[in-house]
Write an enzyme that holds these catalytic residues in place. Structure first.
Site, PDB file in Angstrom:
ATOM      1  N   LYS A  84       0.988  -0.951   0.072  1.00  0.00           N
ATOM      2  CA  LYS A  84      -0.180   0.162   0.191  1.00  0.00           C
ATOM      3  C   LYS A  84       1.126   1.582  -0.085  1.00  0.00           C
ATOM      4  O   LYS A  84       1.804   1.136   0.553  1.00  0.00           O
ATOM      5  CB  LYS A  84      -0.998   0.144   1.067  1.00  0.00           C
TER       6      LYS A  84
ATOM      7  N   ASN B 110     -12.943   3.929  -6.571  1.00  0.00           N
ATOM      8  CA  ASN B 110     -12.166   3.925  -5.130  1.00  0.00           C
ATOM      9  C   ASN B 110     -11.783   5.486  -4.860  1.00  0.00           C
ATOM     10  O   ASN B 110     -10.948   6.177  -5.618  1.00  0.00           O
ATOM     11  CB  ASN B 110     -10.992   2.726  -4.703  1.00  0.00           C
TER      12      ASN B 110
ATOM     13  N   GLY C  12      -8.628   7.450   0.486  1.00  0.00           N
ATOM     14  CA  GLY C  12      -7.724   8.022   0.290  1.00  0.00           C
ATOM     15  C   GLY C  12      -6.653   7.441   1.571  1.00  0.00           C
ATOM     16  O   GLY C  12      -6.288   7.935   2.647  1.00  0.00           O
TER      17      GLY C  12
ATOM     18  N   ASN D 265       4.127   7.479  -5.741  1.00  0.00           N
ATOM     19  CA  ASN D 265       2.615   7.448  -5.455  1.00  0.00           C
ATOM     20  C   ASN D 265       2.728   9.304  -5.761  1.00  0.00           C
ATOM     21  O   ASN D 265       2.959   9.268  -4.347  1.00  0.00           O
ATOM     22  CB  ASN D 265       2.090   7.263  -5.200  1.00  0.00           C
TER      23      ASN D 265
ATOM     24  N   CYS E 232      -2.525  10.875  -6.488  1.00  0.00           N
ATOM     25  CA  CYS E 232      -3.222   9.924  -5.846  1.00  0.00           C
ATOM     26  C   CYS E 232      -5.184  10.439  -6.285  1.00  0.00           C
ATOM     27  O   CYS E 232      -5.022  11.165  -5.808  1.00  0.00           O
ATOM     28  CB  CYS E 232      -3.550   8.691  -5.186  1.00  0.00           C
TER      29      CYS E 232
ATOM     30  N   ASN F 109      -1.829   5.141 -13.207  1.00  0.00           N
ATOM     31  CA  ASN F 109      -3.068   5.325 -11.509  1.00  0.00           C
ATOM     32  C   ASN F 109      -4.135   5.195 -11.959  1.00  0.00           C
ATOM     33  O   ASN F 109      -4.677   5.524 -13.060  1.00  0.00           O
ATOM     34  CB  ASN F 109      -2.633   5.958 -10.964  1.00  0.00           C
TER      35      ASN F 109
ATOM     36  N   GLY G 249      -6.653  -2.062 -15.853  1.00  0.00           N
ATOM     37  CA  GLY G 249      -7.556  -2.911 -16.303  1.00  0.00           C
ATOM     38  C   GLY G 249      -7.423  -3.825 -16.819  1.00  0.00           C
ATOM     39  O   GLY G 249      -7.370  -4.699 -17.674  1.00  0.00           O
TER      40      GLY G 249
ATOM     41  N   GLY H  90      -4.639  -4.727 -10.156  1.00  0.00           N
ATOM     42  CA  GLY H  90      -5.472  -4.570  -9.470  1.00  0.00           C
ATOM     43  C   GLY H  90      -7.036  -4.769  -9.745  1.00  0.00           C
ATOM     44  O   GLY H  90      -7.381  -6.461  -8.467  1.00  0.00           O
ATOM     45  N   THR H  91      -7.640  -4.563 -10.077  1.00  0.00           N
ATOM     46  CA  THR H  91      -9.609  -5.096 -10.249  1.00  0.00           C
ATOM     47  C   THR H  91      -9.585  -5.718 -10.087  1.00  0.00           C
ATOM     48  O   THR H  91     -10.677  -6.496  -9.891  1.00  0.00           O
ATOM     49  CB  THR H  91     -10.503  -3.978 -10.455  1.00  0.00           C
TER      50      THR H  91
END
Ligand SMILES: Cc1cc2nc3c(=O)[nH]c(=O)nc-3n(C[C@H](O)[C@H](O)[C@H](O)COP(=O)(O)OP(=O)(O)OC[C@H]3O[C@@H](n4cnc5c(N)ncnc54)[C@H](O)[C@@H]3O)c2cc1C
Ligand SMILES: Cc1cc2nc3c(=O)[nH]c(=O)nc-3n(C[C@H](O)[C@H](O)[C@H](O)COP(=O)(O)O)c2cc1C
Ligand code: FES
Lengths: 273, 305
Positions: B47, B71, B74, B127, B130, B192, B244, B265-266
């Site tokens: 993370k 999403n 935060g 990162n 975001c 991202n 994706g 990811g997803t």
């Protein structure tokens, strides 16, 4: 309905059709939703009180006509849910998680506090399957016992009460009576949902007796779809691999169970007694 | 069995295969990341970690939309010092770890980078942007000048491969890629999430508590491919493709487009952790059927037509 496929992760808006006051600070909200009608006992939903919070809740009724969640008032999110009236609308995602598996023919069900909510549809499915469950219904006090008359009707003499203050039934924790009954009677499986220290004790006793157990656990849920990791419990995600865990899985998380949990930032903190 | 080579090297980091989880996906504990590695990933990504613990935004923080999800977590995270122990645990199991980090100033980036470098992380992914933290100022604005400045500051401070994760929410992603390269980045991660928003018609309000969120999943794929194409036409350093990817065919498309490695990811939501194994098996099958012996052979082939 629009042409979208039925995906549980999609948000739906449900209209509340009935609200029942179960006990002090506990309400059941009924609504209808096709996906929830097909849920397995033990699965949970994300209930969105618009503008306030979205929180995980077990399905406490699963039927073709209507479903329900049974909500204990503990903070801001659950207060917003408690304020909802018939006709109000809330957001629903789910059902999520694995749910219980019915196995064995003489199970013991142990429910403490609002944990009883998750066991109620399991019990109903067991009875429909011809299984003969024994049920321990535990709470702090007589007025906090959930679904008391409903369970009495379903179970008759196979229902046992425990109250911490002794105002009805066995005086003490549900886990204490569970340990005693496991010694006196011949069960072939155990199902438990409630405060984690209680789950721990029931699990350890079931282990001693070699009884398979299924326990429904709680952790902080954000995404509910197995991505964010905020519900981590050992190698598991409570939202996706759980919330129901079997004996083998529980053995893997023995060092965390009843002791520590991940807070919303990802820090491991101790579970307050 | 055939002699297929899946091993890759990205900016000095050697991996058994080019597939990894995306930052922020199952990256909150060593135990979960170990599962990602055991599911087949070549390495794991944490993370995004900052200097202090953050609880992230209130729920709802995730909503499914057409072709993916939005999403607005935060950036919840337990802080770099806490997570250093989780990195140590992973290193104790010989699992390669990329630590994703963020900060609100170059100094903070350096501090976080040092903590994680000391813990044994094998590489850092910076990162910068975001879309789920908006104007909270916990991150630097990801303009090329800042990207170059912070990248070179971190590069000077620690002796590790530095990857820069870029956002698709910019006018010209090539400018950001150049800035990364100038700053000394060893690789670029692209991309991202794409900034988005979901409204509920019946309740007549935004669904996410933070209003805006980041779009990921299949809908992001063409945007990610376009970004990778543009970047690989212009910069020399390797690219880790992200956005994706759900199937082995998606993975192959990213490699052909110029990505040297890929992040997932997803797709874990749609296909479970088995997705790592499925993608690896599928990529192997593709290489075999098409007469390749090394995954590196297909990287960027689509540019040669
Ligand atoms: C799988 C699952 C099933 C549940 N089923 C029921 C149920 O059937 N009935 C019931 O009354 N309660 C249930 N809960 C607990 C319920 O989700 C919390 O009581 C509720 O979220 C509290 O929200 P709040 O805003 O009122 O409280 P807050 O004041 O925000 O928090 C009080 C406590 O609730 C917990 N909590 C808050 N938000 C979340 C969250 N997003 N995820 C997990 N825990 C949270 C935290 O431990 C916190 O310390 C379940 C929890 C889980 C994980
Ligand atoms: C729940 C969730 C949390 C995320 N957290 C982070 C994060 O902490 N840091 C980061 O750089 N990207 C984060 N991302 C973005 C992903 O790393 C990735 O770039 C994006 O999801 C696109 O890939 P996908 O389509 O395969 O999911 C997150 C994405 C999701 C879905
Ligand atoms: S709540 Fe996000 S992984 Fe379980």
């Amino acid at each position: 309905m629009s042409g979208s496929p039925m995906r549980p992760e999609l948000l739906r808006i449900a209209t509340i059709s009935r609200v029942e006051e179960e006990s002090r600070g506990v309400k059941t909200l009924y609504f209808s939703d096709r996906l929830c009608s097909e849920a397995r006992p033990g699965q949970f939903l994300m209930i969105w009180a618009p503008g306030v919070d979205e929180v995980p809740m077990s399905l406490s009724t699963i039927s073709r006509e209507r479903v329900s969640v049974t909500v204990k008032l503990v903070g801001e999110g659950t207060r917003a849910i408690h304020k909802m009236r018939v006709g109000d609308r809330m957001g629903v995602r789910g059902p999520f998680g694995n749910g219980f598996t019915i196995s064995g023919s003489r199970p013991l069900l142990v429910g403490g506090g609002t944990g009883v909510a998750a066991l109620k549809p399991l019990l109903e499915a067991m009875l429909a399957d011809g299984v003969e469950p024994t049920f321990i219904l535990g709470a702090r006090s007589l007025d906090d016992l959930l679904f008391r008359s409903h369970l009495e009707k379903l179970l008759g003499r196979r229902l046992f009460f425990t109250t911490d203050d002794g105002s009805l039934g066995f005086k003490g924790f549900a886990s204490d009576l569970a340990i005693r009954l496991m010694g006196e009677r011949d069960f072939d499986s155990v199902y438990v949902c409630g405060p984690e220290p209680m789950i721990c004790k029931v699990f350890e006793e079931a282990e001693r007796r070699g009884l398979p157990i299924q326990a429904s656990l709680e952790r902080y849920i954000k995404c509910a779809v197995g991505l964010c990791g905020s519900c981590a419990l050992g190698p598991f995600r409570v939202c996706r691999d759980g919330p129901v865990f079997n004996s083998q899985q529980l053995r893997l998380v023995r060092d965390e169970l009843g002791r520590t949990r991940m807070d919303p930032s990802g820090l491991m903190i101790s579970i307050e007694p | 069995m055939s002699q297929l080579n899946l091993a890759v090297e990205i900016g000095g980091l050697k991996l058994r295969n080019p597939v990894m989880n995306a930052a922020g996906v199952l990256g909150l504990s060593a135990n979960l990341l170990k599962r990602v590695y055991e599911a087949g990933a070549g390495c794991v990504v944490t993370k995004s970690l900052g200097l202090h613990p953050r609880r992230g935004h209130p729920n709802p923080t995730l909503v499914a939309v057409e072709g993916g999800i939005l999403n607005s977590m935060g950036l919840p995270n337990p802080g770099a010092s806490y997570f250093a122990n989780e990195v140590k645990r992973l290193k104790g199991m010989d699992i390669p770890v990329i630590a994703s980090i963020f900060g609100s100033s170059p100094e903070e980036f350096i501090e976080v980078a040092r903590i994680l470098a000391e813990s044994g992380a094998d590489a850092l992914e910076l990162n910068y942007s975001c879309p789920t933290v908006g104007r909270e100022r916990c991150l630097l604005d990801a303009d090329p000048e800042n990207i170059e400045r912070v990248t070179s500051a971190v590069k000077d401070a620690v002796d590790l491969p530095i990857f820069v994760k870029l956002s698709p929410n910019v006018g010209d992603i090539v400018e950001c890629a150049w800035a990364s390269e100038r700053g000394g980045a060893d690789a670029i991660t692209a991309v991202n999430t794409l900034k988005g928003l979901a409204i509920d018609a019946e309740l007549r309000r935004p669904i996410l508590s933070n209003i805006m969120g980041g779009l990921s999943g299949p809908a992001l794929k063409p945007v990610a491919l376009r970004c990778i194409w543009e970047i690989t036409e212009e910069v020399e350093i390797p690219v880790i493709g992200c956005g994706g990817i759900s199937t082995w065919r998606d993975a192959v498309e990213f490699l052909l487009c110029g990505a040297n490695a890929i992040q997932i990811g997803t797709a874990i939501m749609y296909r479970g952790l088995e997705v790592f194994w499925e993608i690896l098996e599928g990529v192997k099958g593709y290489l075999e059927v098409n007469g390749f012996t090394d995954v590196n052979e297909i990287v960027g082939l689509a540019h040669e037509t």
